[in-house]
Motif scaffolding. Structure first.
Motif, short mmCIF file in Angstrom:
data_model
loop_
_atom_site.label_atom_id
_atom_site.label_comp_id
_atom_site.label_asym_id
_atom_site.label_seq_id
_atom_site.Cartn_x
_atom_site.Cartn_y
_atom_site.Cartn_z
N THR A 154 0.84 -1.21 0.00
CA THR A 154 0.00 0.00 0.00
C THR A 154 0.87 1.25 0.00
N GLU A 207 2.17 2.31 -3.31
CA GLU A 207 1.18 2.94 -4.19
C GLU A 207 0.93 4.41 -3.83
N ARG A 214 0.84 -6.42 -6.81
CA ARG A 214 1.39 -5.24 -6.11
C ARG A 214 0.35 -4.15 -5.84
N GLY A 215 -0.83 -4.57 -5.36
CA GLY A 215 -1.79 -3.60 -4.89
C GLY A 215 -3.07 -3.51 -5.70
N LYS A 223 -4.15 -1.09 -7.79
CA LYS A 223 -4.00 -0.65 -9.18
C LYS A 223 -3.61 -1.83 -10.08
#
Length: 355
Positions: free
Chosen positions: A59, A62, A323-324, A326
């Protein structure tokens, strides 16, 4: 959802020592005499969950400022309840007061002495785990029988539910009279719901903690029994995370007694955790297995259930690999689910709520 665990057992079996170790602070008076604990000592401890740190790091990546969001794990409330003695159901040793505290918890954690220590005072003056269990469980069953004796046969104008409820009560009386716990009673689903208000002690899940010597941790123990050395847990409490990991490794253990106890309690109650990850916080939420997305949203705030639109969901593993949020959305791994979606352990969820 609040998971509460009541630590019970005979005097001087290591309840308060275990409680102090679990909380990493001396909140309970661990004295070597009966009734050192009069009022229940209560402490709230975080549920160990390595996923949260991973989510926080992802997080942060991002975010523009790369600042780690606060981590808020799920919690367990531990209640250290004073030692029960034979006759507790009739008021011996302040027993009725202690039994009332047990009614408040989700799971009963019964500590049983397996360790050998000539200096520790014990009610039977010998190490006899099965006898200790029998004394405690008998007092719990006698207390339940007292509750059942207060229930009266339905009158002529009774409802169908009253009749079904009393049939369940009769079954419970028979089961307890045979020396078996209420949870072992062959109730049907309707009876089980209708007798819930009785709050029977032996209807609660019971976990047994074998308080053992260090060299007995790897021995075999009965079902629903977790071997823990309160002495080792107490030593672990004074170490850093890195030192704890090394100490456990030297003992040939992968997890502390606290971690194993919480996992077993979750398993017994059918609990899981879903996760939320955002700039304000990364958090684990405890729910029952089988909860829908709508019900899960209510754990965050009851208003969420009134204004629920959708739940955006991605599994923890896919959230990490992408990785998050998005990356998960771009890869098509984040999906929109409705009210009836059954939440899975480790789901990362963002609820869409209307006005």
């Amino acid at each position: 959802m609040n998971l509460s665990v009541g630590i019970v057992g005979l005097p001087n079996v290591g309840k308060s020592t275990l409680f102090n170790a679990l909380l990493k602070k001396q909140q309970a008076l661990a004295a070597n005499y009966p009734f050192a604990t009069i009022e229940p000592n209560i402490g709230i401890v975080p549920v160990p969950d390595e996923r949260l740190e991973v989510l926080a790091e992802i997080t942060a990546d991002e975010l523009t400022d790369k600042k780690l969001p606060p981590i808020k794990p799920a919690t367990v409330t531990f209640m250290d309840i004073a030692g029960l003695v034979k006759g507790a159901s009739e008021g011996e040793g302040l027993g009725n007061k202690f039994l009332s505290h047990i009614r408040e918890v989700s799971v009963i954690c019964e500590v049983v002495r397996y360790f050998k220590d000539a200096d520790t005072i014990h009610v039977s003056n010998k190490v006899d785990p099965e006898s200790d269990k029998t004394v405690v469980n008998t007092e719990l069953m006698l207390a339940d029988l007292q509750t059942l004796q207060k229930q009266h046969e339905p009158k002529r104008n009774a409802t169908k539910e009253d009749v079904i409820r009393y049939a369940g009560i009769e079954k419970l009386r028979k089961t307890l009279g045979e020396g078996r716990l209420a949870v072992e009673c062959d109730l049907n689903d309707e009876e089980r719901v209708l007798v819930r208000d009785l709050q029977l002690l032996t209807m609660k899940p019971i976990l047994y903690v074998a308080n053992v010597d260090e060299d007995e941790l790897k021995n075999d123990y009965p079902v629903h029994t977790i071997a823990i050395s309160a002495k080792i847990e107490s030593e672990l409490a004074d170490l850093s995370d890195e030192e704890q990991e090394e100490y456990l490794k030297d003992l040939g253990l992968q997890e502390s007694g606290l971690e194993r106890l919480i996992k077993k309690a979750y398993e017994q109650l059918g609990l899981i955790s879903f996760l939320t990850a955002g700039e304000k916080e990364v958090r684990a939420w405890t729910i029952r297995r089988g909860f829908t997305a709508l019900m899960a949203s209510g754990e965050i705030h009851t208003d969420f259930m009134k204004h629920f639109i959708k739940a955006e969901v991605v599994s923890f593993e896919e959230f990490v690999s992408c990785r998050g949020w998005k990356g998960s959305r771009e890869a098509g791994k984040a999906r929109m689910e409705g009210k009836e979606y059954i939440v899975r352990d480790g789901d990362v969820i963002e609820f869409k709520i209307g006005n």
